[in-house]
Design a protein around this motif. Structure first.
Motif, PDB file in Angstrom:
ATOM      1  N   LEU A  91       7.272  -5.589 -15.668  1.00  0.00           N
ATOM      2  CA  LEU A  91       8.163  -5.509 -16.825  1.00  0.00           C
ATOM      3  C   LEU A  91       8.719  -4.103 -16.984  1.00  0.00           C
ATOM      4  N   LYS A  92       9.971  -4.022 -17.363  1.00  0.00           N
ATOM      5  CA  LYS A  92      10.590  -2.710 -17.586  1.00  0.00           C
ATOM      6  C   LYS A  92       9.855  -1.995 -18.721  1.00  0.00           C
ATOM      7  N   GLY A  93       9.605  -0.751 -18.510  1.00  0.00           N
ATOM      8  CA  GLY A  93       8.776   0.017 -19.432  1.00  0.00           C
ATOM      9  C   GLY A  93       7.361   0.099 -18.913  1.00  0.00           C
ATOM     10  N   VAL A  94       6.797  -1.043 -18.543  1.00  0.00           N
ATOM     11  CA  VAL A  94       5.461  -1.073 -17.954  1.00  0.00           C
ATOM     12  C   VAL A  94       5.512  -0.573 -16.516  1.00  0.00           C
ATOM     13  N   ARG A  95       6.513  -1.010 -15.760  1.00  0.00           N
ATOM     14  CA  ARG A  95       6.557  -0.675 -14.329  1.00  0.00           C
ATOM     15  C   ARG A  95       6.593   0.825 -14.087  1.00  0.00           C
ATOM     16  N   GLU A  96       7.302   1.550 -14.928  1.00  0.00           N
ATOM     17  CA  GLU A  96       7.383   2.996 -14.744  1.00  0.00           C
ATOM     18  C   GLU A  96       6.011   3.643 -14.910  1.00  0.00           C
ATOM     19  N   ILE A  97       5.242   3.160 -15.884  1.00  0.00           N
ATOM     20  CA  ILE A  97       3.883   3.683 -16.089  1.00  0.00           C
ATOM     21  C   ILE A  97       3.004   3.344 -14.895  1.00  0.00           C
ATOM     22  N   VAL A  98       3.112   2.105 -14.418  1.00  0.00           N
ATOM     23  CA  VAL A  98       2.311   1.672 -13.277  1.00  0.00           C
ATOM     24  C   VAL A  98       2.653   2.491 -12.032  1.00  0.00           C
ATOM     25  N   LEU A  99       3.924   2.639 -11.757  1.00  0.00           N
ATOM     26  CA  LEU A  99       4.337   3.366 -10.556  1.00  0.00           C
ATOM     27  C   LEU A  99       3.937   4.841 -10.625  1.00  0.00           C
ATOM     28  N   ASP A 100       4.054   5.432 -11.794  1.00  0.00           N
ATOM     29  CA  ASP A 100       3.634   6.829 -11.930  1.00  0.00           C
ATOM     30  C   ASP A 100       2.125   6.959 -11.725  1.00  0.00           C
ATOM     31  N   ALA A 101       1.366   5.977 -12.217  1.00  0.00           N
ATOM     32  CA  ALA A 101      -0.086   6.011 -12.023  1.00  0.00           C
ATOM     33  C   ALA A 101      -0.444   5.854 -10.546  1.00  0.00           C
ATOM     34  N   ILE A 102       0.260   4.965  -9.849  1.00  0.00           N
ATOM     35  CA  ILE A 102       0.002   4.790  -8.418  1.00  0.00           C
ATOM     36  C   ILE A 102       0.325   6.077  -7.663  1.00  0.00           C
ATOM     37  N   ALA A 103       1.469   6.658  -7.942  1.00  0.00           N
ATOM     38  CA  ALA A 103       1.884   7.879  -7.250  1.00  0.00           C
ATOM     39  C   ALA A 103       0.876   8.998  -7.453  1.00  0.00           C
ATOM     40  N   ARG A 104       0.269   9.042  -8.618  1.00  0.00           N
ATOM     41  CA  ARG A 104      -0.671  10.108  -8.952  1.00  0.00           C
ATOM     42  C   ARG A 104      -2.083   9.804  -8.456  1.00  0.00           C
ATOM     43  N   ARG A 105      -2.511   8.540  -8.575  1.00  0.00           N
ATOM     44  CA  ARG A 105      -3.919   8.221  -8.357  1.00  0.00           C
ATOM     45  C   ARG A 105      -4.192   7.445  -7.073  1.00  0.00           C
ATOM     46  N   ALA A 106      -3.183   6.773  -6.534  1.00  0.00           N
ATOM     47  CA  ALA A 106      -3.382   5.964  -5.321  1.00  0.00           C
ATOM     48  C   ALA A 106      -2.129   6.020  -4.470  1.00  0.00           C
ATOM     49  N   PRO A 107      -1.752   7.191  -3.991  1.00  0.00           N
ATOM     50  CA  PRO A 107      -0.454   7.350  -3.316  1.00  0.00           C
ATOM     51  C   PRO A 107      -0.296   6.541  -2.039  1.00  0.00           C
ATOM     52  N   ARG A 108      -1.385   6.071  -1.459  1.00  0.00           N
ATOM     53  CA  ARG A 108      -1.294   5.241  -0.259  1.00  0.00           C
ATOM     54  C   ARG A 108      -1.209   3.751  -0.586  1.00  0.00           C
ATOM     55  N   ALA A 109      -1.332   3.415  -1.846  1.00  0.00           N
ATOM     56  CA  ALA A 109      -1.311   2.012  -2.248  1.00  0.00           C
ATOM     57  C   ALA A 109       0.107   1.463  -2.263  1.00  0.00           C
ATOM     58  N   TRP A 110       0.224   0.151  -2.077  1.00  0.00           N
ATOM     59  CA  TRP A 110       1.500  -0.521  -2.244  1.00  0.00           C
ATOM     60  C   TRP A 110       1.468  -1.313  -3.539  1.00  0.00           C
ATOM     61  N   VAL A 111       2.630  -1.720  -4.013  1.00  0.00           N
ATOM     62  CA  VAL A 111       2.729  -2.446  -5.266  1.00  0.00           C
ATOM     63  C   VAL A 111       3.411  -3.784  -5.025  1.00  0.00           C
ATOM     64  N   ARG A 112       2.968  -4.797  -5.735  1.00  0.00           N
ATOM     65  CA  ARG A 112       3.548  -6.136  -5.582  1.00  0.00           C
ATOM     66  C   ARG A 112       4.898  -6.242  -6.256  1.00  0.00           C
ATOM     67  N   THR A 113       5.857  -6.784  -5.509  1.00  0.00           N
ATOM     68  CA  THR A 113       7.103  -7.229  -6.104  1.00  0.00           C
ATOM     69  C   THR A 113       7.215  -8.736  -5.891  1.00  0.00           C
ATOM     70  N   CYS A 114       7.728  -9.419  -6.888  1.00  0.00           N
ATOM     71  CA  CYS A 114       7.927 -10.871  -6.787  1.00  0.00           C
ATOM     72  C   CYS A 114       9.324 -11.209  -6.298  1.00  0.00           C
ATOM     73  N   ALA A 115      10.109 -10.189  -5.975  1.00  0.00           N
ATOM     74  CA  ALA A 115      11.469 -10.415  -5.496  1.00  0.00           C
ATOM     75  C   ALA A 115      11.464 -10.922  -4.060  1.00  0.00           C
ATOM     76  N   ASP A 116      12.488 -11.664  -3.711  1.00  0.00           N
ATOM     77  CA  ASP A 116      12.681 -12.152  -2.352  1.00  0.00           C
ATOM     78  C   ASP A 116      14.161 -12.476  -2.193  1.00  0.00           C
ATOM     79  N   THR A 117      14.562 -12.837  -0.993  1.00  0.00           N
ATOM     80  CA  THR A 117      15.962 -13.178  -0.785  1.00  0.00           C
ATOM     81  C   THR A 117      16.268 -14.528  -1.430  1.00  0.00           C
TER      82      THR A 117
END
Length: 267
Positions: free
Chosen positions: A133-159
Motif C-alpha cells: 500500500l502507498k505510504g506503507v511501501r515506502e516505510i517497508v522499502l526503507d527498512a529493507i534498505a537499512r536492515r536487510a539490503p540483500r533481501a528482495w521484496v514481493r510485488t504482486c504485479a505481472d504482465t
C-alpha cells in the motif's frame, strides 16, 4: 533458466501450521516461507527452521492486519487488534494512515525476526499484501534498505497477458494494481523483486487441479504463494484450504510441472 519460487505464507500463524511448513520444506516441496514474527509462538516456532535445507529462503511476512500488534499502536490498533486490510486500503487512499505507528510496528517485527533467526530476512512481504500500500511501501522499502539490503521484496504485479492466462484474474488484477510502482520504488533503493506472481484463487477449489495454472506464462523469478497448514486455529477463514494445499503439495510432481513450463525448481 527462469526459476519457480514456491513460497508458503503464514509460518507461525499457528504452531501446527509451522510444523506443516517445516515438513514440506524438509521434503524440498517449498523454496521459501514468510514468517509472522508478530505472533507469540514465533520465537519457539522459528527453531523448526534451524535444520531446513539451504535452498529454503526464510523471509519476514509483515503483519499489519487482524492480529495483535507488537507495539502499542493506539491509532492503528485502538482495540488491541490490527485493522482489516480494507480499512488500511481506505486510509491509504485518503492519506490518513498513522505512518509513525506503522514504522514503529514494522521495526518491531524486524526486531522479532532477527532476534529469533539471528540474521536478516531473505525477503519481505506482507500479510494480505498490505506491505504494497502507498505510504506503507515506502516505510517497508526503507527498512529493507537499512536492515536487510540483500533481501528482495514481493510485488504482486505481472504482465497483463500473464494475469489473464491464470484463474481468478479479478483478484490477481486487484493485487497487481495495489503493487503498481512498487518495483520502481524498490529499484531506486537497490532492492530486487520477484518477476511473475501467482497463487490467487477462492480457497475453495481442488488445489491439485488449480495449481498447474499458477505456472502459466511465468516470469524469470516466478513467485507462487501458497498457504499450507492444518486448519487447527480457531477462526481461520481458510482453514479447510490450508489442509487441501498441504495434501496437494506433498504429492504433486512440482519439479516436473515447473520444468514443463520452463522453470527450474531447486527445492
Amino acid at each position: 533458466m527462469p526459476r519457480l519460487i514456491l513460497c508458503a505464507d503464514d509460518f507461525a500463524f499457528s504452531t501446527d501450521t509451522s510444523h506443516v511448513i517445516a515438513e514440506l520444506a524438509a521434503d524440498r516441496r517449498l523454496t521459501a516461507t514468510g514468517c509472522m514474527a508478530v505472533l507469540p509462538n514465533w520465537t519457539s516456532d522459528a527453531r523448526l527452521l534451524d535444520t531446513a535445507p539451504d535452498t529454503l529462503e526464510v523471509g519476514l511476512h509483515l503483519v499489519l492486519t487482524l492480529e495483535a500488534p507488537a507495539t502499542a499502536a493506539p491509532t492503528l490498533a485502538p482495540t488491541g487488534i490490527l485493522p482489516t486490510v480494507d480499512h488500511l486500503q481506505r486510509a491509504a487512499a485518503r492519506g490518513t494512515l498513522p505512518l509513525a505507528e506503522i514504522a514503529a510496528e514494522i521495526a518491531a517485527q524486524f526486531d522479532r525476526f532477527e532476534s529469533a533467526r539471528g540474521r536478516a530476512p531473505a525477503f519481505v512481504d506482507g500479510h494480505q499484501h498490505a506491505h504494497a500500500l502507498k505510504g506503507v511501501r515506502e516505510i517497508v522499502l526503507d527498512a529493507i534498505a537499512r536492515r536487510a539490503p540483500r533481501a528482495w521484496v514481493r510485488t504482486c504485479a505481472d504482465t497483463p497477458a500473464a494475469l489473464l492466462a491464470r484463474p481468478f484474474r479479478g483478484k490477481a488484477l486487484a493485487s497487481a494494481v495495489h503493487s503498481l510502482g512498487l518495483r520502481r520504488a524498490a529499484a531506486a533503493r537497490g532492492i530486487a523483486c520477484n518477476d511473475g506472481f501467482a497463487g490467487h484463487y477462492d480457497f475453495a477449489r481442488d488445489y491439485d487441479t488449480i495449481f498447474p495454472a499458477f505456472l502459466h506464462r511465468p516470469g524469470e523469478r516466478h513467485l507462487v504463494m501458497c498457504h499450507p497448514g492444518t486448519g487447527a486455529r480457531a477462526g481461520d477463514a481458510i482453514a479447510a484450504a490450508r489442509v487441501r494445499e498441504a495434501t496437494a503439495l506433498r504429492r504433486l510432481p512440482i519439479a516436473a510441472m515447473a520444468g514443463a513450463n520452463g522453470l527450474a525448481f531447486p527445492g
